[in-house]
Motif scaffolding. Structure first.
Motif, PDB file in Angstrom:
ATOM      1  N   GLY A   1      39.762  19.770  45.972  1.00 17.54           N
ATOM      2  CA  GLY A   1      41.217  19.915  46.052  1.00 17.54           C
ATOM      3  C   GLY A   1      41.691  20.781  47.197  1.00 17.54           C
ATOM      4  O   GLY A   1      42.604  20.417  47.931  1.00 17.54           O
ATOM      5  N   LYS A   2      41.058  21.956  47.373  1.00 17.16           N
ATOM      6  CA  LYS A   2      41.510  22.885  48.411  1.00 17.16           C
ATOM      7  C   LYS A   2      40.808  22.661  49.745  1.00 17.16           C
ATOM      8  O   LYS A   2      41.407  22.853  50.806  1.00 17.16           O
ATOM      9  CB  LYS A   2      41.253  24.326  47.955  1.00 17.16           C
ATOM     10  N   CYS A   3      39.530  22.296  49.707  1.00 20.07           N
ATOM     11  CA  CYS A   3      38.735  22.298  50.944  1.00 20.07           C
ATOM     12  C   CYS A   3      38.517  20.938  51.591  1.00 20.07           C
ATOM     13  O   CYS A   3      38.260  20.866  52.787  1.00 20.07           O
ATOM     14  CB  CYS A   3      37.361  22.931  50.663  1.00 20.07           C
ATOM     15  N   GLN A   4      38.604  19.866  50.807  1.00 18.53           N
ATOM     16  CA  GLN A   4      38.245  18.562  51.370  1.00 18.53           C
ATOM     17  C   GLN A   4      39.076  18.183  52.601  1.00 18.53           C
ATOM     18  O   GLN A   4      38.513  17.836  53.648  1.00 18.53           O
ATOM     19  CB  GLN A   4      38.347  17.489  50.275  1.00 18.53           C
ATOM     20  N   PRO A   5      40.419  18.279  52.547  1.00 13.78           N
ATOM     21  CA  PRO A   5      41.196  17.933  53.750  1.00 13.78           C
ATOM     22  C   PRO A   5      40.903  18.868  54.931  1.00 13.78           C
ATOM     23  O   PRO A   5      40.877  18.428  56.088  1.00 13.78           O
ATOM     24  CB  PRO A   5      42.651  18.074  53.289  1.00 13.78           C
ATOM     25  N   ILE A   6      40.685  20.155  54.646  1.00 13.27           N
ATOM     26  CA  ILE A   6      40.443  21.139  55.709  1.00 13.27           C
ATOM     27  C   ILE A   6      39.087  20.889  56.366  1.00 13.27           C
ATOM     28  O   ILE A   6      38.974  20.803  57.593  1.00 13.27           O
ATOM     29  CB  ILE A   6      40.505  22.580  55.157  1.00 13.27           C
ATOM     30  N   LEU A   7      38.037  20.767  55.539  1.00 15.82           N
ATOM     31  CA  LEU A   7      36.685  20.617  56.087  1.00 15.82           C
ATOM     32  C   LEU A   7      36.481  19.263  56.764  1.00 15.82           C
ATOM     33  O   LEU A   7      35.708  19.153  57.714  1.00 15.82           O
ATOM     34  CB  LEU A   7      35.644  20.823  54.980  1.00 15.82           C
TER      35      LEU A   7
END
Length: 559
Positions: free
Chosen positions: A326-332
């Motif tokens: 939820g928090k990291c997938q788009p960023i990473l």
């Protein structure tokens, strides 16, 4: 700001006999590279011995106020060609964003004089003003007066309408009895009854007008008090939104190609459309940001939990975990563009080369023994599943085939609805919970008690699907009875009887501290991965959907 040399940590022992990773870690499902394990152990040694700061991780017995944390290590090669690692933590530790030997946050919200801190002060000030106004006793009195007027109005109007209904019945009876009266008398009676009806309707009208005026007066008094509060609430909402937007703009992330994107842009195409709370504060983005900013080459990464587990989640001290979706997938996904990654194992068909054994079959239903690591229904990227195999096996089936599911990693019995008429009965049996199921599991630990009941409500982890959380506020009821079959030095074999069928129910109920507090052996989500998840649906009792004959199916576990 941290100096680069203070964040780059050399290995304290020789790493000459280790091979460097050929590709970077796929962050959402991985086995830590051996050098990441060495780096993590060196960081853990530092956490155990440092005296620069204090934080209650819950390792000394005080778990009531404990806050465990996710830590990460990033294996890097610096500009001088030296191999070492960077360290980071998620969120804050010891109420600080900046600690010696750890990379800084992407944006330091706690920096002295930051717009965020002054913005928080303004929000707190507005909240205090609103709280003070809401505590005004006149407001409570006005609310109560309005409620009482609305209640009295409803009761008065209902009573009058009830009286009108009874009066109408009386008039109807009088009209029926007037047939034998003289015409002149009968006409007088009709006129009188009509006048009574008109009077009752006028009385209802007047009653409505009276109570509408009463309620309006009470509403006006309440509005006068609330109109002082409403602009402040609106001001707080708008200011909070603008502060959040400004915060999103500060969180900008680099990738290996020097391209920078901010939070708002990265999350605009997600289901929520906006970043969730805490996005960008996890260890992984901090590590990669620092590496790219200082021209270091990322080689591999691993994250581990340090401390006691939160009450809702299942996190184990020193265990390794993938980055959250939820928090990291788009960023990473953005940060790792242009870097060759390990293969995503979730894209590999786990059912390839496996057969699906049919242990019972007639024209209406079948029962199959599903192998472990075999999907019940098609996934996002993998179609092969029990459903697909059954569709191929029974091309003329009129039923939907799948009546219930097993987790991909769970092996065991599944009933298949071949005909449409069978499906309705089987569905009803599952909904009414008349189907009896028994699972066998190997627990990673030795249980002292022989049997028990676990009652922990569950809901999905919105930030980290498909993981489940224990949630007493929003979770769905989940109940499991358990009984020990046998014990060894390290493991316990148990029978599990789920009353409900929530996602990952048995896995969470075994692993959670308020359940058995011991994960199922091989559980890659809530425990430690091994050759397989040691969970098997071994017994199924139901009535035949057409003949209603009681049927029992059993296939023993392979472990």
């Amino acid at each position: 700001m941290h100096a680069t040399e203070h964040c780059f940590t050399p290995f304290t022992s020789s790493i000459e006999h280790f091979e460097l990773p050929e590709r970077f870690t796929y962050p959402f499902y991985y086995e830590p590279h051996p050098l990441c394990l060495v780096a993590a152990e060196q960081l853990q040694q530092h956490l155990e011995t440092q005296t620069d700061w204090q934080h209650n991780f819950g390792l000394d017995g005080d778990t009531d106020n404990a806050i465990g944390k996710m830590f990460g290590v990033l294996l890097v090669k610096n500009q001088q060609g030296e191999v070492g690692f960077l360290s980071a933590f998620s969120g804050k530790v010891a109420n600080q964003n900046l600690l010696p030997n750890f990379v800084p946050p992407v944006f330091d919200m706690l920096a002295e004089g930051s717009f965020f801190l002054s913005g928080q002060d303004k929000l707190n000030e507005l909240s205090q003003q609103i709280k003070k106004l809401e505590a005004n006793p006149d407001l409570a009195t006005a609310k109560q007066a309005l409620q009482e007027a609305q209640l009295a109005s409803n009761e008065a109007l209902a009573a009058h309408r009830s009286n009108m209904v009874e009066a109408r019945k009386v008039r109807k009876a009088k009209r029926a009895d007037s047939a034998n009266l003289a015409p002149e008398v009968r006409n007088q009676l009709k006129t009188q009854l009509s006048q009574e009806s008109v009077i009752e309707k006028l009385q209802l009208r007047d009653l409505k007008l009276y109570w509408e005026a009463e309620v309006a007066q009470k509403q006006e008094l309440l509005d006068l008090l609330q109109n002082v509060i409403s602009p402040l609430v609106e001001q707080r909402r708008n200011f909070s939104s603008s502060l959040q937007q400004k915060l999103f703009e500060q969180y900008c992330f680099l990738n290996s190609e020097g391209e920078e994107k901010c939070l708002g842009e990265l999350f605009i195409s997600t289901a929520q459309g906006v970043p969730p709370a805490g996005a960008g504060e996890c260890a992984a983005p901090k590590l990669l940001q620092f590496a790219f900013k200082h021209n270091m080459t990322p080689l591999a990464m691993a994250e581990f939990w340090w401390g006691s587990s939160p009450k809702s989640e299942i996190r184990r001290h020193k265990h390794y975990y993938p980055a959250c979706q939820g928090k990291c997938q788009p960023i990473l996904t953005h940060m790792l563009e242009g870097i060759e990654l390990d293969d995503n194992p979730l894209l590999t068909n786990p059912a390839e080369g496996k057969s699906l054994e049919i242990i019972y079959q007639d024209e209406d239903m079948a029962v199959v023994n599903k192998p472990a690591e075999f999907l019940s229904v098609p996934g996002k990227t993998i179609e092969d599943s029990v459903y697909l195999r059954m569709k191929q096996q029974f091309p003329d089936a009129t039923g939907p085939l799948i009546v219930h599911r097993l987790d991909m990693s769970t092996s065991g019995l599944m009933v298949i609805a071949i005909s449409k008429r069978a499906n309705k009965s089987l569905q009803k049996q599952f909904i009414q919970r008349t189907v009896k199921k028994r699972y066998t599991a190997m627990i990673d630990g030795v249980l002292e008690a022989d049997h028990g009941l676990i009652n922990l409500p569950l809901r999905g982890d919105l930030d980290d699907r498909p993981r489940q959380l224990v949630c007493h506020e929003h979770g769905k009821p989940a109940e499991t009875t358990w009984k020990v079959i046998s014990r060894s030095d390290k493991h316990t074999k148990v029978h599990l009887y789920p009353k409900t069928g929530r996602t990952h129910q048995l896995r969470v109920h075994c692993a959670h501290s308020l359940g058995l507090n011991m994960p199922i052996l091989g559980d890659d989500l809530y425990g430690v991965k091994t050759t397989r998840l040691h969970l098997h649906a071994e017994l199924l009792e139901l009535n035949h959907p057409i003949t209603n004959e009681p049927m029992t199916f059993q296939v023993d576990a392979e472990f």
